[in-house]
Design an enzyme around this catalytic site. Structure first.
Site: not given
Length: 360
Positions: A35, A256, A304
């Site tokens: 799955k 950051y 990101m």
């Protein structure tokens, strides 16, 4: 668009890990759980490798089962959440897809929906998971009702799911096994209880069908988080290249929020992978990566598209070199522990924009 980050899959490890299932649970039928895109490894890709070796495939929903039937796979398929409506029920009967029945609404549909042929049913009892399934006290009544249902191939398979199998010493495991055995005593039908953790650690749970999932992909199903201890080999090797190397001074900050301050003159490597690729944003400073065969610590926050690592002790590292985020020599379980999650989460989260390559 694909990124420079790459998930390299060693397909032979799938075969090896299924072999470990058969060693741990000899004589049992193996319902390989594929799955969620085979836990992030690719549904059809994994199915092609395991089809000659497994006795059946388990998936979550009818869409996954239909994709496998559409691709030509004819071995038994089990839909673990069963059917949601009469359309899916008719589809299951038409395409010879086995369904888990766990709810009253499904029983009503079985009784009232005309089918092209009877279908195989796995009847799920809730013995302590507290999620899907009928009360174990109803087993005999359910068995009698299904015996009178012409839509069902007789007898059904009995199944349950263990809530604490990843910690095999916990008393809940024995309690669930006792409850299941008492409820199904004397009732016809095969039994299925064991997931990956109980395959390895709870032989009493093996029953007739075992349902390995995470262990097929080379991660540990047990709380000790050491797959090598159980003879498992990682299938996915997540890598990304170094795209820049910068020299920073004592006291400089990185990333950051300036959460990392250089404690010495530091050689900072920038790696082309980030949380948009599926690398967990919340791993802390010090989480390891592999540069060549040696470890280097992550420094600063995950961005990101990039992470930063300390290359001060790796003077040989150069722009373009691959960095391993998890795989051989760095278990995904270790990174999951740093992220305060589980390996399933990380493997399933690898993004579509990551390149996938394979080897036998």
């Amino acid at each position: 668009m694909k990124r420079a980050a790459r998930a390299h899959l060693r397909l032979g490890a799938l075969e090896h890990n299924l072999g470990r299932v058969r060693e741990a649970a000899p004589g049992r039928r193996v319902m390989a759980v594929i799955k969620a895109e085979a836990y992030g490894h690719g549904l059809l890709r994994v199915a092609h490798v395991l089809a000659p070796l497994a006795d059946g495939f388990a998936v979550s929903c009818m869409d996954e089962a239909e994709a496998l039937r559409g691709a030509g796979f004819r071995l038994p398929l089990l839909v673990m959440q069963g059917f949601k409506n009469d359309r899916e029920l008719r589809q299951a009967a038409r395409e010879d897809i086995t369904v888990v029945v766990h709810d009253e609404s499904q029983l009503r549909l079985l009784e009232t929906t005309p089918l092209s042929s009877p279908l195989q049913v796995w009847l799920k009892l809730d013995t302590g998971m507290g999620r899907l399934g009928f009360s174990a006290t109803r087993a005999a009544a359910l068995h009698g009702g299904l015996q009178r249902c012409a839509q069902v191939v007789q007898p059904p398979v009995w199944m349950t799911h263990l809530a604490c199998a990843d910690e095999p010493e916990r008393p809940e495991n024995a309690a669930q096994l006792n409850r299941f055995e008492a409820a199904t005593q004397g009732l016809s039908g095969l039994r299925s209880l064991a997931n990956s953790a109980s395959i390895l650690a709870l032989p009493r749970s093996h029953g007739d069908w075992v349902r390995p999932g995470i262990m097929l992909y080379g991660a540990s199903p047990l709380a000790d988080r050491d797959p090598a201890r159980h003879g498992l080999e990682p299938v996915m090797h997540l890598q990304a290249p170094l795209v820049a190397i910068q020299d920073r001074s004592l006291g400089d900050t990185v990333g950051y929020g300036a959460t990392f301050q250089c404690p010495r003159p530091t050689r900072v490597g920038v790696v082309a992978i980030g949380y948009a690729d599926g690398y967990p944003r919340h791993v802390p400073n010090g989480t390891p990566v592999l540069v060549g065969a040696s470890r280097a610590p992550l420094i600063g926050r995950v961005s990101m598209d990039m992470i930063t690592v300390d290359l001060t002790d790796h003077p040989q590292a150069a722009v373009g070199d691959p960095v391993t985020l998890w795989g051989e020599g760095l278990p995904v379980d270790e990174i999951a522990a740093a992220a305060e999650t589980i390996s399933y989460d990380l493997l399933c989260a690898v993004a579509d924009r990551v390149q996938v390559t394979t080897q036998p």
